[in-house]
Scaffold this motif. Structure first.
Motif, mmCIF file in Angstrom:
data_model
loop_
_atom_site.group_PDB
_atom_site.id
_atom_site.type_symbol
_atom_site.label_atom_id
_atom_site.label_comp_id
_atom_site.label_asym_id
_atom_site.label_seq_id
_atom_site.Cartn_x
_atom_site.Cartn_y
_atom_site.Cartn_z
ATOM 1 N N ALA A 125 -6.433 10.117 -7.659
ATOM 2 C CA ALA A 125 -6.227 11.462 -7.082
ATOM 3 C C ALA A 125 -6.105 11.439 -5.561
ATOM 4 C CB ALA A 125 -7.381 12.389 -7.482
ATOM 5 N N ASN A 126 -5.685 10.303 -5.007
ATOM 6 C CA ASN A 126 -5.523 10.211 -3.561
ATOM 7 C C ASN A 126 -4.027 10.240 -3.255
ATOM 8 O OD1 ASN A 126 -5.508 9.538 -0.823
ATOM 9 N ND2 ASN A 126 -7.282 8.202 -1.040
ATOM 10 N N HIS A 127 -3.507 11.448 -3.151
ATOM 11 C CA HIS A 127 -2.056 11.604 -3.028
ATOM 12 C C HIS A 127 -1.529 11.035 -1.718
ATOM 13 C CE1 HIS A 127 -2.078 13.937 -6.653
ATOM 14 N NE2 HIS A 127 -2.960 14.791 -6.153
ATOM 15 N N ALA A 128 -2.335 11.095 -0.663
ATOM 16 C CA ALA A 128 -1.883 10.552 0.624
ATOM 17 C C ALA A 128 -1.653 9.045 0.511
ATOM 18 C CB ALA A 128 -2.913 10.856 1.711
ATOM 19 N N THR A 129 -2.577 8.343 -0.150
ATOM 20 C CA THR A 129 -2.430 6.900 -0.328
ATOM 21 C C THR A 129 -1.226 6.579 -1.198
ATOM 22 O OG1 THR A 129 -4.813 6.575 -0.123
ATOM 23 C CG2 THR A 129 -3.571 4.809 -1.142
ATOM 24 N N ARG A 155 -11.966 3.623 2.866
ATOM 25 C CA ARG A 155 -10.694 4.158 2.376
ATOM 26 C C ARG A 155 -9.879 4.797 3.503
ATOM 27 N NH1 ARG A 155 -10.409 8.619 -2.402
ATOM 28 N NH2 ARG A 155 -11.690 7.042 -3.408
ATOM 29 N N GLU A 156 -10.533 5.540 4.369
ATOM 30 C CA GLU A 156 -9.808 6.235 5.432
ATOM 31 C C GLU A 156 -9.083 5.251 6.344
ATOM 32 O OE1 GLU A 156 -12.994 6.586 4.718
ATOM 33 O OE2 GLU A 156 -12.915 8.517 3.638
ATOM 34 N N ARG A 157 -9.766 4.185 6.665
ATOM 35 C CA ARG A 157 -9.155 3.154 7.513
ATOM 36 C C ARG A 157 -7.971 2.501 6.804
ATOM 37 N NH1 ARG A 157 -7.365 0.941 12.090
ATOM 38 N NH2 ARG A 157 -7.696 -1.307 12.215
ATOM 39 N N LEU A 158 -8.110 2.255 5.514
ATOM 40 C CA LEU A 158 -7.017 1.632 4.768
ATOM 41 C C LEU A 158 -5.803 2.551 4.703
ATOM 42 C CD1 LEU A 158 -6.202 -0.855 3.044
ATOM 43 C CD2 LEU A 158 -6.867 0.478 1.044
ATOM 44 N N ASN A 159 -6.027 3.838 4.493
ATOM 45 C CA ASN A 159 -4.908 4.777 4.450
ATOM 46 C C ASN A 159 -4.082 4.718 5.728
ATOM 47 O OD1 ASN A 159 -5.641 5.636 1.934
ATOM 48 N ND2 ASN A 159 -6.619 7.533 2.612
ATOM 49 N N LEU A 215 -3.134 -6.722 2.794
ATOM 50 C CA LEU A 215 -4.184 -5.740 3.027
ATOM 51 C C LEU A 215 -5.113 -5.760 1.827
ATOM 52 C CD1 LEU A 215 -2.371 -2.565 4.459
ATOM 53 C CD2 LEU A 215 -3.610 -4.336 5.701
ATOM 54 N N LEU A 216 -6.409 -5.729 2.092
ATOM 55 C CA LEU A 216 -7.415 -5.777 1.038
ATOM 56 C C LEU A 216 -8.370 -4.608 1.224
ATOM 57 C CD1 LEU A 216 -8.958 -7.143 -1.288
ATOM 58 C CD2 LEU A 216 -9.986 -8.677 0.407
ATOM 59 N N GLY A 217 -8.355 -3.665 0.307
ATOM 60 C CA GLY A 217 -9.225 -2.495 0.393
ATOM 61 C C GLY A 217 -10.232 -2.468 -0.740
ATOM 62 N N HIS A 225 -8.393 -18.958 2.800
ATOM 63 C CA HIS A 225 -8.486 -20.376 2.488
ATOM 64 C C HIS A 225 -7.169 -20.910 1.928
ATOM 65 C CE1 HIS A 225 -10.615 -24.048 1.858
ATOM 66 N NE2 HIS A 225 -10.602 -23.983 0.536
ATOM 67 N N TRP A 226 -6.431 -20.037 1.232
ATOM 68 C CA TRP A 226 -5.126 -20.415 0.685
ATOM 69 C C TRP A 226 -3.998 -20.267 1.700
ATOM 70 C CZ3 TRP A 226 -5.819 -17.438 -4.577
ATOM 71 C CH2 TRP A 226 -6.651 -18.202 -5.413
ATOM 72 N N GLY A 227 -4.322 -19.830 2.914
ATOM 73 C CA GLY A 227 -3.329 -19.825 3.978
ATOM 74 C C GLY A 227 -2.666 -18.491 4.261
ATOM 75 N N TYR A 228 -3.233 -17.381 3.783
ATOM 76 C CA TYR A 228 -2.628 -16.075 4.010
ATOM 77 C C TYR A 228 -3.362 -15.312 5.109
ATOM 78 C CZ TYR A 228 -0.368 -17.054 -0.446
ATOM 79 O OH TYR A 228 0.360 -17.635 -1.456
ATOM 80 N N ARG A 229 -2.640 -14.424 5.770
ATOM 81 C CA ARG A 229 -3.247 -13.518 6.741
ATOM 82 C C ARG A 229 -3.779 -12.310 5.978
ATOM 83 N NH1 ARG A 229 1.119 -11.881 10.929
ATOM 84 N NH2 ARG A 229 -0.652 -10.778 11.810
ATOM 85 N N VAL A 230 -5.053 -12.042 6.145
ATOM 86 C CA VAL A 230 -5.695 -10.977 5.367
ATOM 87 C C VAL A 230 -6.407 -10.014 6.306
ATOM 88 C CG1 VAL A 230 -7.304 -10.442 3.494
ATOM 89 C CG2 VAL A 230 -6.060 -12.625 3.477
ATOM 90 N N LEU A 231 -6.200 -8.745 6.074
ATOM 91 C CA LEU A 231 -6.950 -7.707 6.783
ATOM 92 C C LEU A 231 -7.800 -6.998 5.738
ATOM 93 C CD1 LEU A 231 -7.495 -6.380 9.473
ATOM 94 C CD2 LEU A 231 -5.574 -4.845 9.074
ATOM 95 N N ALA A 232 -9.109 -7.268 5.747
ATOM 96 C CA ALA A 232 -10.028 -6.709 4.760
ATOM 97 C C ALA A 232 -10.646 -5.426 5.290
ATOM 98 C CB ALA A 232 -11.112 -7.729 4.419
ATOM 99 N N VAL A 233 -10.614 -4.364 4.480
ATOM 100 C CA VAL A 233 -11.042 -3.040 4.923
ATOM 101 C C VAL A 233 -12.044 -2.461 3.918
ATOM 102 C CG1 VAL A 233 -10.267 -0.745 5.621
ATOM 103 C CG2 VAL A 233 -8.743 -2.713 5.909
ATOM 104 N N PRO A 234 -13.254 -2.124 4.369
ATOM 105 C CA PRO A 234 -14.257 -1.579 3.445
ATOM 106 C C PRO A 234 -14.248 -0.059 3.333
ATOM 107 C CG PRO A 234 -15.284 -2.094 5.546
ATOM 108 C CD PRO A 234 -13.828 -2.463 5.681
#
Length: 266
Positions: free
Chosen positions: A58-62, A34-38, A5-7, A23-32
């Protein structure tokens, strides 16, 4: 395949890291956002999270969701976004921005690979001169790192043998003369498409030569990724530049194609 996961809200960094890791062969989910990443942290399984430092402040939920994931074996890498480093109660690794490609490669290997590679290798076709016993002969370098290379040559070279190698760093108007030692030999075989050659480790590599090799590999990587079809979102400015260079423009070899030799210990 490992899942990342990339936030990150900085578009150039997000796109560049996303394309590089894929490019290095990993599965990546890129998220721009914060709410979606949480939500993804809570609801998906992943092996590594790379996240903007501000998103943890200060993002206690994350943090609570991350604590659970790290307890299950996931790793955390944090991208710096300010001068101050975040104070996190979780094990993590900090990465400077712009990102150094060698540091990123090493960190990814350590977090995700059972047998991590120590050196990032560049796949290319580069002429090289082998000199020994007062004789010199052309060879062809097929992969290159800051610690060694793999080369095709008509010379009979035995394991452990030492010799001199002359390498032109194409596009940099530089030429290196290095000492090398044969680490392994590859014989032609149907299993390796009849590839043959020798794996060479550099001996007594001087700091200036090491810096030139690193700069060459780093710059060729940037150029290859910048021009690769479909990589329009890749930004050279998201990576550190070569030493003493503002922007380098070199003819780039091929990168990260099928390795020319079977994997060998670094």
């Amino acid at each position: 395949m490992k899942r990342l996961l990339l936030g990150e809200h900085r578009e150039d960094i997000l796109n560049t890291l996303d394309l590089t890791l894929k490019h290095w062969g990993y599965r990546v989910l890129a998220v721009p956002r914060r709410e979606r990443l949480n939500k993804l942290i809570r609801d998906t399984a992943f092996d590594l999270l790379i996240i903007n430092a501000d998103w943890l402040d200060a993002n206690h939920a994350t943090l609570e969701a991350l604590e659970t994931c790290i307890g299950k074996g996931a790793s955390l890498m944090v991208l710096k976004s300010r001068e101050t480093s975040p104070q996190l109660p979780l094990p993590h690794q900090l990465l400077d921005v712009p990102v150094d490609i060698f540091s990123l490669f090493s960190a990814i290997q350590q977090h995700l690979e059972k047998h991590p590679r120590k050196n990032m290798r560049l796949a290319l076709k580069l002429p090289g001169m082998i000199c020994r016993h007062h004789q010199c002969q052309l060879g062809e370098v097929l992969s290159l790192s800051t610690r060694g290379l793999f080369m095709k040559t008509g010379f009979r070279l035995d394991q452990g043998e030492r010799f001199r190698i002359v390498l032109p760093l194409m596009g940099m108007k530089e030429e290196l003369e290095l000492s090398g030692k044969v680490l392994y030999r590859v014989h032609p075989d149907p299993k390796n498409n009849y590839q043959q050659g020798v794996g060479v480790g550099f001996v007594d590599l001087q700091p200036n030569a090491a810096r030139l090799l690193e700069r060459y590999i780093k710059t060729c990587f940037r150029e290859e990724m910048s021009h690769r079809r479909g990589h329009h979102g890749w930004h050279t400015g998201a990576l550190t530049q070569g030493e003493e260079d503002t922007v380098l423009r070199l003819p780039a070899p091929m990168l990260w194609e099928t390795p020319p030799a079977p994997p060998q210990p670094s």
